[in-house]
Design a protein around this motif. Structure first.
Motif, short mmCIF file in Angstrom:
data_model
loop_
_atom_site.label_atom_id
_atom_site.label_comp_id
_atom_site.label_asym_id
_atom_site.label_seq_id
_atom_site.Cartn_x
_atom_site.Cartn_y
_atom_site.Cartn_z
N GLU A 1 78.69 130.04 68.91
CA GLU A 1 79.26 130.49 70.19
C GLU A 1 78.48 131.64 70.81
OE1 GLU A 1 83.84 129.11 69.29
OE2 GLU A 1 83.31 131.21 69.08
N ARG B 1 80.27 116.81 67.23
CA ARG B 1 80.75 118.07 66.63
C ARG B 1 81.75 117.78 65.52
NH1 ARG B 1 79.24 122.28 70.20
NH2 ARG B 1 80.85 123.78 69.63
N VAL B 2 82.61 116.80 65.74
CA VAL B 2 83.58 116.44 64.70
C VAL B 2 82.85 116.01 63.43
CG1 VAL B 2 85.30 114.70 64.03
CG2 VAL B 2 85.47 115.81 66.27
N ARG C 1 81.21 118.98 61.66
CA ARG C 1 82.22 119.84 61.01
C ARG C 1 82.86 119.13 59.82
NH1 ARG C 1 84.19 121.47 66.74
NH2 ARG C 1 83.29 123.54 67.01
N ARG C 2 83.08 117.82 59.94
CA ARG C 2 83.68 117.07 58.84
C ARG C 2 82.79 117.16 57.60
NH1 ARG C 2 83.40 112.28 56.14
NH2 ARG C 2 81.60 111.51 57.28
N PRO D 1 81.73 115.93 71.78
CA PRO D 1 82.88 116.14 70.89
C PRO D 1 82.80 115.33 69.60
CG PRO D 1 83.65 115.88 73.15
CD PRO D 1 82.18 115.61 73.16
N ALA D 2 82.43 114.05 69.68
CA ALA D 2 82.41 113.23 68.46
C ALA D 2 81.32 113.72 67.50
CB ALA D 2 82.17 111.76 68.82
N GLU E 1 80.75 129.01 63.33
CA GLU E 1 81.29 128.88 64.69
C GLU E 1 80.88 130.08 65.55
OE1 GLU E 1 82.79 126.25 65.87
OE2 GLU E 1 83.17 125.19 63.98
#
Lengths: 229, 229
Positions: B72, B91-92, B95-96, B88-89, B68
């Motif tokens: 960033e 990134r989810v 990360r998942r 967003p989806a 992260e």
């Protein structure tokens, strides 16, 4: 928004506190992860709680991933109350502590407490149910004491656990402690700094819903819902 | 920049791959976490690897927190090769999967393989050293087979594991597999999709440093450094 959770899963409690700080009120769907419900597995192949579901991202599984998702999609709207700081070093510290509580404190203390004292009541023998294991409980309580000291040490040095502002780290620590507190397993008298910090966070309106929760046949400890414990 | 790591810690390998994709060349500091070196504990109270240290954030501990932090502070500079998508989806999903490999695959497969076959050679009896435990190894190998299938299933459906672009998820899966592959424990013949995907990622210049690593007295499997395995 739906939140698939278990009332005594500390990671689910963290997400409930988080959503409340964002002013979001999800529909709650209770899950018993040991039943491995196909509907939950479809939302999260890892098969555990919490999972949030909303139009923007279909399903968002896991406490840390949900926290990042909420910060990215709604963090700016919280303005000075944003739960992740803006500076890189501040973000590292919040994430470090949040993962400390969600991983280390969970494995060493809250997971065995909840498993032995709550979940095993609802599990069949095949699922691992039965009476609590005394050795696991004893170790979990010893570890909890050490985590409480660490929280007290942070709370003494700082206004909130990760610095000057309330952050995800406070919500994570509070979520884990709240479960142990329900069970009467937190030795509050051993650390006044941890207790004072917990009294502050417990008095927030966002905490209220958790304090009204109860398990049939297993009422909360006397101090659980008491704001002046 | 310094990276405190262990050459066969999969989370450290993930960070080495990540830093290479960012074009960063850290000074490597080797750690044996079971020795609980005070200098490492000062950088990371959790006492484990990886940790990066640089002026901007003092110390950044843990694979996910480092990922992260790098995204960033340097993600935008990668342009279309950014290792976390913008939506967003997306990134989810990255990360998942990353946390699936770092947590589930690690606990079920790579941690026991590395502990039993490598770390125990360097540990004293007090630290838990000794010959490998056959039951742990058998379970780890069975679990690895199941993780390889999941990787193959993703690689069949998508160009890279989390979608159209190389992401942190590919580096995480590859880091874990590379450790097992060194030990000759990956049944490549069982999944051609997983093998083809791994051949692609292993051929990247960023992978080269890992492929030259070796343990005295324990050479890598024949296929380890072979790009056409």
């Amino acid at each position: 928004m739906y939140l698939h959770h278990h009332p005594f899963c500390p990671h689910s409690r963290f997400v409930r506190l988080l959503l409340a700080e964002y002013g979001l009120e999800p529909e709650l769907v209770e899950e018993r992860v040991w039943e491995r419900r196909p509907g939950l597995l479809a939302l999260n192949p890892a098969g555990d709680t919490p999972v949030i579901v909303e139009a923007m991202a279909e399903s968002v599984p896991g406490a840390s991933i949900i926290a990042e998702y909420l910060d990215e999609t709604r963090g700016l709207a919280l303005g000075p109350h944003r739960l992740l700081p803006e500076d890189p070093a501040g973000r590292v510290e919040v994430r470090r502590l949040t993962s400390w509580f969600h991983e280390k404190m969970y494995v060493e203390a809250t997971e065995p407490l909840v498993r032995e004292r709550i979940h095993k009541r609802y599990m069949s023998r095949d699922q691992g149910g039965g009476p609590p294991d005394a050795t696991s409980l004893r170790m979990a309580r010893a570890n909890l004491r050490y985590h409480l000291k660490y929280i007290g040490w942070l709370a003494k040095a700082r206004k909130w656990l990760a610095g000057e502002r309330l952050s995800q780290a406070d919500l994570a620590a509070a979520a884990h402690l709240s479960v142990a507190d329900y069970l009467g397993d937190v030795p509050w008298e051993e650390d006044e700094h941890a207790r004072d910090w917990y009294a502050r966070i417990k008095s927030r309106p966002t905490f209220r819903a958790l304090l009204t929760e109860s398990i049939p046949g297993m009422p909360p400890s006397k101090t659980y819902a008491d704001l002046d414990f």
